[in-house]
Design a protein around this motif. Structure first.
Motif, mmCIF file in Angstrom:
data_model
loop_
_atom_site.group_PDB
_atom_site.id
_atom_site.type_symbol
_atom_site.label_atom_id
_atom_site.label_comp_id
_atom_site.label_asym_id
_atom_site.label_seq_id
_atom_site.Cartn_x
_atom_site.Cartn_y
_atom_site.Cartn_z
ATOM 1 N N PRO A 47 0.829 -1.209 0.000
ATOM 2 C CA PRO A 47 0.000 0.000 0.000
ATOM 3 C C PRO A 47 0.865 1.261 0.000
ATOM 4 C CG PRO A 47 0.035 -0.997 2.167
ATOM 5 C CD PRO A 47 0.698 -1.965 1.249
ATOM 6 N N GLN A 48 0.409 2.238 -0.725
ATOM 7 C CA GLN A 48 1.116 3.515 -0.800
ATOM 8 C C GLN A 48 0.909 4.291 0.489
ATOM 9 O OE1 GLN A 48 3.581 5.424 -2.027
ATOM 10 N NE2 GLN A 48 2.738 5.548 -4.087
ATOM 11 N N PRO A 49 1.958 4.639 1.216
ATOM 12 C CA PRO A 49 1.773 5.426 2.430
ATOM 13 C C PRO A 49 1.311 6.836 2.090
ATOM 14 C CG PRO A 49 4.096 5.218 1.920
ATOM 15 C CD PRO A 49 3.369 4.331 0.958
ATOM 16 N N LEU A 50 0.255 7.289 2.709
ATOM 17 C CA LEU A 50 -0.313 8.610 2.469
ATOM 18 C C LEU A 50 -0.226 9.427 3.746
ATOM 19 C CD1 LEU A 50 -3.491 7.562 0.473
ATOM 20 C CD2 LEU A 50 -1.328 8.386 -0.449
ATOM 21 N N VAL A 51 0.434 10.568 3.663
ATOM 22 C CA VAL A 51 0.584 11.441 4.814
ATOM 23 C C VAL A 51 -0.117 12.753 4.502
ATOM 24 C CG1 VAL A 51 2.194 12.642 6.313
ATOM 25 C CG2 VAL A 51 2.782 10.382 5.401
ATOM 26 N N GLY A 52 -1.117 13.083 5.305
ATOM 27 C CA GLY A 52 -1.840 14.314 5.105
ATOM 28 C C GLY A 52 -2.866 14.218 3.999
ATOM 29 N N ALA A 53 -3.556 15.343 3.769
ATOM 30 C CA ALA A 53 -4.615 15.370 2.761
ATOM 31 C C ALA A 53 -4.073 15.431 1.349
ATOM 32 C CB ALA A 53 -5.533 16.562 3.018
ATOM 33 N N SER A 54 -2.865 15.950 1.189
ATOM 34 C CA SER A 54 -2.267 16.054 -0.141
ATOM 35 C C SER A 54 -0.770 16.260 0.011
ATOM 36 C CB SER A 54 -2.887 17.219 -0.926
ATOM 37 O OG SER A 54 -2.557 18.452 -0.307
ATOM 38 N N ALA A 55 -0.069 16.197 -1.115
ATOM 39 C CA ALA A 55 1.377 16.424 -1.116
ATOM 40 C C ALA A 55 1.780 16.973 -2.477
ATOM 41 C CB ALA A 55 2.142 15.137 -0.830
ATOM 42 N N ASN A 56 2.768 17.880 -2.494
ATOM 43 C CA ASN A 56 3.305 18.401 -3.745
ATOM 44 C C ASN A 56 4.439 17.489 -4.202
ATOM 45 O OD1 ASN A 56 1.616 20.682 -3.917
ATOM 46 N ND2 ASN A 56 2.905 21.786 -2.472
ATOM 47 N N GLU A 57 4.212 16.765 -5.284
ATOM 48 C CA GLU A 57 5.176 15.791 -5.773
ATOM 49 C C GLU A 57 5.989 16.372 -6.936
ATOM 50 O OE1 GLU A 57 5.734 13.256 -4.171
ATOM 51 O OE2 GLU A 57 3.914 12.704 -3.087
ATOM 52 N N PRO A 58 7.303 16.127 -6.986
ATOM 53 C CA PRO A 58 8.145 16.658 -8.058
ATOM 54 C C PRO A 58 7.733 16.122 -9.428
ATOM 55 C CG PRO A 58 9.471 15.894 -6.207
ATOM 56 C CD PRO A 58 8.079 15.399 -5.967
ATOM 57 N N MET A 59 7.734 17.030 -10.422
ATOM 58 C CA MET A 59 7.427 16.645 -11.790
ATOM 59 C C MET A 59 8.578 16.947 -12.751
ATOM 60 S SD MET A 59 4.436 15.372 -11.383
ATOM 61 C CE MET A 59 3.922 15.115 -13.056
ATOM 62 N N LEU A 60 9.282 18.040 -12.498
ATOM 63 C CA LEU A 60 10.432 18.424 -13.321
ATOM 64 C C LEU A 60 11.592 18.728 -12.385
ATOM 65 C CD1 LEU A 60 8.668 21.005 -15.697
ATOM 66 C CD2 LEU A 60 9.039 18.584 -16.156
ATOM 67 N N TRP A 61 12.793 18.241 -12.710
ATOM 68 C CA TRP A 61 13.932 18.506 -11.840
ATOM 69 C C TRP A 61 15.231 18.325 -12.618
ATOM 70 C CZ3 TRP A 61 10.678 14.299 -11.320
ATOM 71 C CH2 TRP A 61 11.231 13.038 -11.584
ATOM 72 N N THR A 62 16.308 18.795 -12.035
ATOM 73 C CA THR A 62 17.637 18.564 -12.583
ATOM 74 C C THR A 62 18.471 17.843 -11.529
ATOM 75 O OG1 THR A 62 18.507 20.685 -11.810
ATOM 76 C CG2 THR A 62 17.555 20.621 -14.024
ATOM 77 N N VAL A 63 19.458 17.103 -11.977
ATOM 78 C CA VAL A 63 20.326 16.329 -11.088
ATOM 79 C C VAL A 63 21.772 16.506 -11.531
ATOM 80 C CG1 VAL A 63 20.890 14.035 -10.192
ATOM 81 C CG2 VAL A 63 18.515 14.611 -10.723
ATOM 82 N N ASP A 64 22.667 16.709 -10.571
ATOM 83 C CA ASP A 64 24.097 16.691 -10.857
ATOM 84 C C ASP A 64 24.570 15.249 -10.889
ATOM 85 O OD1 ASP A 64 24.133 19.437 -10.836
ATOM 86 O OD2 ASP A 64 24.681 19.560 -8.722
ATOM 87 N N TYR A 65 25.262 14.853 -11.954
ATOM 88 C CA TYR A 65 25.777 13.490 -12.073
ATOM 89 C C TYR A 65 27.212 13.589 -12.569
ATOM 90 C CZ TYR A 65 25.831 8.476 -12.999
ATOM 91 O OH TYR A 65 26.127 7.129 -12.984
ATOM 92 N N GLY A 66 28.166 13.597 -11.631
ATOM 93 C CA GLY A 66 29.553 13.831 -12.015
ATOM 94 C C GLY A 66 29.674 15.209 -12.623
ATOM 95 N N LYS A 67 30.230 15.264 -13.834
ATOM 96 C CA LYS A 67 30.322 16.528 -14.560
ATOM 97 C C LYS A 67 29.159 16.690 -15.534
ATOM 98 C CE LYS A 67 35.367 16.854 -14.332
ATOM 99 N NZ LYS A 67 36.615 16.998 -15.131
ATOM 100 N N GLY A 68 28.219 15.777 -15.478
ATOM 101 C CA GLY A 68 27.108 15.808 -16.413
ATOM 102 C C GLY A 68 25.908 16.563 -15.888
ATOM 103 N N ARG A 69 25.017 16.917 -16.812
ATOM 104 C CA ARG A 69 23.762 17.583 -16.486
ATOM 105 C C ARG A 69 22.608 16.639 -16.817
ATOM 106 N NH1 ARG A 69 26.916 21.519 -18.988
ATOM 107 N NH2 ARG A 69 26.145 20.747 -21.006
ATOM 108 N N VAL A 70 21.687 16.464 -15.885
ATOM 109 C CA VAL A 70 20.543 15.576 -16.089
ATOM 110 C C VAL A 70 19.264 16.366 -15.886
ATOM 111 C CG1 VAL A 70 19.361 13.490 -15.333
ATOM 112 C CG2 VAL A 70 21.861 13.591 -15.255
ATOM 113 N N PHE A 71 18.373 16.288 -16.862
ATOM 114 C CA PHE A 71 17.047 16.873 -16.731
ATOM 115 C C PHE A 71 16.036 15.737 -16.637
ATOM 116 C CE2 PHE A 71 13.081 18.006 -19.007
ATOM 117 C CZ PHE A 71 12.585 18.929 -18.094
ATOM 118 N N GLY A 72 15.225 15.733 -15.586
ATOM 119 C CA GLY A 72 14.234 14.683 -15.397
ATOM 120 C C GLY A 72 12.823 15.229 -15.510
#
Length: 277
Positions: A47-72
């Motif tokens: 079962p998916q744990p649910l905390v509170g009435a709602s949550a703001n979940e990430p949809m777009l992000w960037t990640v540092d990966y070594g010297k690389g750039r990652v867009f998710g």
């Protein structure tokens, strides 16, 4: 882009496990209303744990990966969703950033933020012989520039430039490198090429150009240095130069190319971080 925009019939993921703090940057989130599906969960194995009435979940992000750039992105789960303005705009611009480190692709009107009052009012074209409003000095045009810190508490500098350096460009580079937030300056020296401006207030055409190409002594140059909302150094200077016959030309300084040497003395009125090493 707009601060918020719709994306219908797409998916989001809850309870993502992130890398160490500081290695990623969330660009956009979607609100997950737990009341929409909490009662219909049927998978008792995990079962998916649910905390509170709602949550703001990430949809777009960037990640540092070594010297690389990652867009998710978590957008675009079906044929219909990958054709939306939201997906096409964010995916294309994110891919460009990951590949080049820059974002130049235009934002379509449906995804663009509302223009400011200044942007909404079209500016008349710049008349011939005038400098457009908002023109900034060129970058990297003072390769011979040398900076000396003349004080510990007042942050007073002597900025020394040599033949060929462009003074306004050099001061702008100096202001950004040394984080000058609120300063003033004076200068002396000699130039052999310049572009000054005269404010044509009555006709509202911006700065009328005053050009010259001859040896001249700097007899007065003073100005201010500030930082704009984008962290860029703004150098504003007014001054005069004396020509060989003793006549004087002056105005707002746009360009001034050093012929022998020029020394600019800069004092900052408020503290700032230590200069870069």
């Amino acid at each position: 882009m707009k601060l918020s925009f719709p994306q219908a019939n797409d998916e989001l993921y809850a309870n993502l496990r992130w890398q160490a703090a500081g290695s990623y940057h969330v660009l956009a989130t979607a609100n997950d209303d737990h009341g929409l599906y909490a009662a219909s969960r049927t998978d008792s194995r995990a079962p998916q744990p649910l905390v509170g009435a709602s949550a703001n979940e990430p949809m777009l992000w960037t990640v540092d990966y070594g010297k690389g750039r990652v867009f998710g992105t978590a957008l675009g789960h079906d044929v219909e969703q990958v054709q939306t303005a939201a997906f096409v705009t964010t995916f294309a611009r994110g891919a460009e950033w990951a590949a080049t480190g820059k974002v130049t692709l235009p934002i379509p009107g449906t995804m663009a933020s509302a223009p400011s009052a200044a942007q909404a009012t079209p500016q008349p074209p710049t008349a011939e012989g005038y400098v457009p409003r908002g023109t900034r000095p060129g970058k990297g045009l003072a390769p011979g520039m040398k900076v000396t810190d003349l004080g510990k508490s007042g942050r007073t500098y002597r900025v020394h430039m040599i033949k060929g350096d462009e003074i306004m460009s050099g001061l702008t580079d100096f202001a950004e490198k040394y984080h000058i937030k609120n300063g003033h300056f004076t200068a002396l020296g000699a130039i052999n090429k310049g572009l000054f401006g005269w404010s044509d207030v009555e006709r509202g055409l911006g700065q009328k150009k005053i050009e010259f190409n001859q040896e001249a002594e700097i007899v007065s140059l003073m100005g201010s240095i500030t930082t704009d909302s984008q962290g860029r150094g703004n150098v504003h200077g007014h001054g005069t130069v004396a020509l060989s016959d003793g006549s004087v030309r002056g105005g707002h300084w746009w360009e001034a190319h050093v012929s022998i040497i020029a020394d600019v003395f800069v004092t900052e009125e408020e503290g700032a971080p230590d200069p870069p090493t």
